[in-house]
Design a protein around this motif. Sequence first.
Motif, mmCIF file in Angstrom:
data_model
loop_
_atom_site.group_PDB
_atom_site.id
_atom_site.type_symbol
_atom_site.label_atom_id
_atom_site.label_comp_id
_atom_site.label_asym_id
_atom_site.label_seq_id
_atom_site.Cartn_x
_atom_site.Cartn_y
_atom_site.Cartn_z
ATOM 1 N N LEU A 68 -7.398 4.301 9.713
ATOM 2 C CA LEU A 68 -7.140 5.644 9.211
ATOM 3 C C LEU A 68 -5.700 6.110 9.349
ATOM 4 C CD1 LEU A 68 -10.358 7.526 10.370
ATOM 5 C CD2 LEU A 68 -9.782 6.682 8.086
ATOM 6 N N THR A 69 -4.894 5.447 10.146
ATOM 7 C CA THR A 69 -3.508 5.891 10.316
ATOM 8 C C THR A 69 -2.505 4.827 9.901
ATOM 9 O OG1 THR A 69 -3.629 5.266 12.650
ATOM 10 C CG2 THR A 69 -4.042 7.569 12.126
ATOM 11 N N TYR A 70 -2.906 3.929 9.006
ATOM 12 C CA TYR A 70 -2.005 2.887 8.496
ATOM 13 C C TYR A 70 -0.901 3.533 7.659
ATOM 14 C CZ TYR A 70 -0.388 -1.179 5.924
ATOM 15 O OH TYR A 70 0.390 -2.163 5.378
ATOM 16 N N TYR A 71 0.323 3.055 7.803
ATOM 17 C CA TYR A 71 1.454 3.620 7.066
ATOM 18 C C TYR A 71 1.994 2.655 6.032
ATOM 19 C CZ TYR A 71 1.697 7.454 10.305
ATOM 20 O OH TYR A 71 1.389 8.573 11.023
ATOM 21 N N ILE A 72 2.431 3.216 4.883
ATOM 22 C CA ILE A 72 3.083 2.405 3.863
ATOM 23 C C ILE A 72 4.583 2.656 3.856
ATOM 24 C CG2 ILE A 72 1.080 2.168 2.371
ATOM 25 C CD1 ILE A 72 2.195 4.471 0.673
ATOM 26 N N GLY A 73 5.037 3.610 4.616
ATOM 27 C CA GLY A 73 6.459 3.915 4.702
ATOM 28 C C GLY A 73 6.677 4.864 5.848
ATOM 29 N N PRO A 74 7.921 5.266 6.083
ATOM 30 C CA PRO A 74 8.201 6.161 7.193
ATOM 31 C C PRO A 74 7.402 7.464 7.098
ATOM 32 C CG PRO A 74 10.235 5.394 6.174
ATOM 33 C CD PRO A 74 9.098 4.931 5.311
ATOM 34 N N ARG A 75 6.491 7.652 8.036
ATOM 35 C CA ARG A 75 5.708 8.886 8.155
ATOM 36 C C ARG A 75 4.930 9.242 6.892
ATOM 37 N NH1 ARG A 75 6.342 11.291 12.849
ATOM 38 N NH2 ARG A 75 8.189 10.821 14.038
ATOM 39 N N ARG A 76 4.519 8.243 6.115
ATOM 40 C CA ARG A 76 3.709 8.517 4.924
ATOM 41 C C ARG A 76 2.369 7.809 5.063
ATOM 42 N NH1 ARG A 76 4.798 7.040 -1.308
ATOM 43 N NH2 ARG A 76 3.052 8.211 -2.108
ATOM 44 N N PRO A 77 1.316 8.543 5.416
ATOM 45 C CA PRO A 77 0.024 7.890 5.613
ATOM 46 C C PRO A 77 -0.472 7.198 4.355
ATOM 47 C CG PRO A 77 -0.006 10.125 6.461
ATOM 48 C CD PRO A 77 1.276 9.959 5.691
ATOM 49 N N PHE A 78 -1.116 6.063 4.569
ATOM 50 C CA PHE A 78 -1.707 5.274 3.505
ATOM 51 C C PHE A 78 -2.946 5.971 2.950
ATOM 52 C CE2 PHE A 78 -4.543 1.673 2.286
ATOM 53 C CZ PHE A 78 -3.758 1.130 1.297
ATOM 54 N N THR A 79 -3.585 6.775 3.765
ATOM 55 C CA THR A 79 -4.827 7.440 3.382
ATOM 56 C C THR A 79 -4.707 8.940 3.558
ATOM 57 O OG1 THR A 79 -5.673 7.330 5.629
ATOM 58 C CG2 THR A 79 -6.205 5.493 4.204
ATOM 59 N N ARG A 80 -5.663 9.650 2.983
ATOM 60 C CA ARG A 80 -5.807 11.077 3.249
ATOM 61 C C ARG A 80 -7.185 11.246 3.879
ATOM 62 N NH1 ARG A 80 -3.927 12.636 -2.545
ATOM 63 N NH2 ARG A 80 -6.098 12.149 -2.768
ATOM 64 N N VAL A 81 -7.245 12.008 4.951
ATOM 65 C CA VAL A 81 -8.477 12.159 5.725
ATOM 66 C C VAL A 81 -8.748 13.645 5.946
ATOM 67 C CG1 VAL A 81 -9.612 11.632 7.920
ATOM 68 C CG2 VAL A 81 -8.012 9.984 6.929
ATOM 69 N N TRP A 82 -10.004 14.025 5.714
ATOM 70 C CA TRP A 82 -10.449 15.395 5.973
ATOM 71 C C TRP A 82 -11.622 15.350 6.937
ATOM 72 C CZ3 TRP A 82 -9.110 13.537 1.226
ATOM 73 C CH2 TRP A 82 -8.108 14.209 0.519
ATOM 74 N N ALA A 83 -11.641 16.255 7.893
ATOM 75 C CA ALA A 83 -12.775 16.340 8.820
ATOM 76 C C ALA A 83 -13.904 17.119 8.156
ATOM 77 C CB ALA A 83 -12.352 17.031 10.109
ATOM 78 N N LEU A 84 -15.130 16.736 8.477
ATOM 79 C CA LEU A 84 -16.313 17.451 8.015
ATOM 80 C C LEU A 84 -16.990 18.109 9.200
ATOM 81 C CD1 LEU A 84 -17.872 14.821 5.587
ATOM 82 C CD2 LEU A 84 -16.670 16.915 4.984
#
Length: 95
Positions: A68-84
């Motif tokens: 869930l916190t994998y990065y593709i660049g400096p401080r740019r998350p690979f995913t978007r996550v929302w809590a339910l």
Amino acid sequence: MMTTAEPTYPPLSTSEIQTLPEGAHVIVTWAGGNDGPHEYRVHWRRGEPYAQTDDDHRLGRVDLEKWLTYYIGPRRPFTRVWALAPHTEMTELPE
């Protein structure tokens, strides 16, 4: 895992994702698409949060590509996550 609509509120930051407890339910949109947002539960492994389907949870499997916190660049998350909100089990009331 069910496909769901992307929430209208902002996704979690990386630091907020790091505070999610084991088993928390989240909606995840992967950068690669994967047919839209999906609902998962959070599973912690090796100190990192991963998205886990209910089936994988029951079988004790973890897909290490669903970090869930994998990065593709400096401080740019690979995913978007929302809590339910926490899921509650519906129980039958006594008669």
